[in-house]
Design an enzyme around this catalytic site. Structure first.
Site, PDB file in Angstrom:
ATOM      1  N   ARG A  95       0.825  -1.204   0.000  1.00 58.07           N
ATOM      2  CA  ARG A  95       0.000   0.000   0.000  1.00 58.07           C
ATOM      3  C   ARG A  95       0.864   1.260   0.000  1.00 58.07           C
ATOM      4  NH1 ARG A  95      -2.332  -3.638   3.633  1.00 58.07           N
ATOM      5  NH2 ARG A  95      -4.410  -4.380   3.050  1.00 58.07           N
ATOM      6  N   ASP A 107      -9.817  -4.558   8.248  1.00 57.99           N
ATOM      7  CA  ASP A 107      -8.850  -5.440   8.904  1.00 57.99           C
ATOM      8  C   ASP A 107      -9.452  -6.037  10.180  1.00 57.99           C
ATOM      9  OD1 ASP A 107      -5.997  -4.346   7.523  1.00 57.99           O
ATOM     10  OD2 ASP A 107      -7.603  -2.883   7.701  1.00 57.99           O
ATOM     11  N   HIS A 132      -3.234   0.858   8.331  1.00 52.48           N
ATOM     12  CA  HIS A 132      -3.914  -0.115   7.471  1.00 52.48           C
ATOM     13  C   HIS A 132      -2.843  -0.641   6.522  1.00 52.48           C
ATOM     14  CE1 HIS A 132      -6.648  -2.126   4.819  1.00 52.48           C
ATOM     15  NE2 HIS A 132      -6.484  -1.260   3.826  1.00 52.48           N
ATOM     16  N   ARG A 136     -11.811  -8.719   9.193  1.00 52.76           N
ATOM     17  CA  ARG A 136     -11.056  -9.936   8.831  1.00 52.76           C
ATOM     18  C   ARG A 136     -10.576 -10.656  10.090  1.00 52.76           C
ATOM     19  NH1 ARG A 136      -7.705  -6.669   4.162  1.00 52.76           N
ATOM     20  NH2 ARG A 136      -8.971  -7.306   2.364  1.00 52.76           N
TER      21      ARG A 136
END
Length: 311
Positions: free
Chosen positions: A86, A146, A173, A149
């Site tokens: 990212r 997240d 993140h 998850r």
């Protein structure tokens, strides 16, 4: 809620529009993309299902159409490619935001700006600094996905409903994110205690393996189908619901911290009360010494990235 504008009609933007339309929480949804045909096609495709959902007006527009929007969701930017982190996206997307944000604020400075584009923590900070908006009106989608998850993986391990699993992924993140194990519980029982009473043992590597799987989830999905979009769209829809309904729900959104957890002037995700004003309150919950050290390390990484792009 009357109106939501979505900047970027790619995988994430279009799926977010669909999720919001399905939820019935907005009466007007505007899709804006540099590829006007794509935005128009997505608007038509979703619009054809409106008679089977809640009434809503969905259409493609331009920056001028963000006027009167209560929330402006930004998903536009370069996509994360296989093998790319990212943070690799940062320079490309900071340049895009420097051009885009002033144009949006010129039309609508009253909306809540919800940033989804990666790296989301960096771009949340950049948006705040470029826009001049109040801190509570600039929110990053952060680690809401997240944390989802995390709960999903724990529920699968234990064989229980994920709605009975409570826990947070905090920090970046991305690769430096942290599982706040000291705050994690199942049916109110601390995770270490629940491991003792459930029929699914938690070996010494259990926590490390769960966190690693959370961190690698996006990379795994991207390697298999090129992009992630369904779950992140649901996460964004959930944030929009909290704002639209003034829920005061606690989500791990990203915002620029002001001394919480000993961190200043960096955007990171921590449990936050989200309501009609956007960021209602950043909660400073007790973390273990190890978690605090990792959180501060995550903040240092974000600070060094910001400095590398001139912030």
């Amino acid at each position: 809620m009357n109106k939501v504008s979505i900047i970027g009609s790619g995988f994430v933007g279009s799926t977010t529009a669909f999720s919001i339309a399905m939820s019935g929480i907005a009466q007007e949804i505007v899709l804006i993309d540099i590829n006007k045909d794509k935005a128009e096609g997505d608007a038509l495709d979703i619009g054809h299902g409106i008679p089977l959902m809640s009434p809503a007006n969905i259409y493609a527009g331009d920056f001028k159409d963000v006027k009167n929007s209560e929330i402006i969701i930004i998903t536009a930017g370069a996509n994360q490619k296989p093998g790319e982190t990212r943070l690799d996206l940062v320079k490309k997307n900071v340049a895009i935001f420097k051009d885009m944000i002033p144009k949006l604020v010129e039309v609508n400075k009253d909306a809540i700006y919800l940033i989804v584009t990666n790296p989301v923590d960096i771009l949340t900070y950049v948006t705040l600094k470029i826009s001049g908006l109040p801190k509570h009106k600039v929110i990053g989608s952060g680690t809401v996905l997240d944390s989802s998850r995390f709960r999903y993986l724990l529920s699968s391990h234990y064989g229980v409903d994920p709605r009975n699993v409570h826990g947070y992924i905090i920090g970046e993140h991305g690769d430096s994110e942290i599982a706040a194990w000291s705050l994690t519980n199942v049916a109110g029982a601390p995770i270490d205690h629940f491991c003792q009473i459930c029929e699914h043992p938690c070996n010494g590597k259990f926590k490390e393996e769960i966190l690693e799987e959370v961190r690698n989830s996006a990379y795994k999905i991207i390697s298999k189908k090129g992009a992630t979009y369904y779950a992140v769209a649901v996460a964004v829809k959930r944030i929009v619901e909290c704002i639209a309904r003034d829920e005061k729900s606690i989500l791990t959104v990203s915002s620029v911290l002001n001394g919480q957890y000993g961190v200043n002037d960096v955007a990171l995700s921590v449990p936050t009360i989200v309501g009609s004003n956007g960021i209602e309150k950043v909660l400073e919950l007790p973390l273990s010494n190890e978690e605090m050290a990792k959180f501060n390390k995550s903040a240092e990484i974000m600070r060094s990235v910001l400095e590398s792009v001139g912030f």
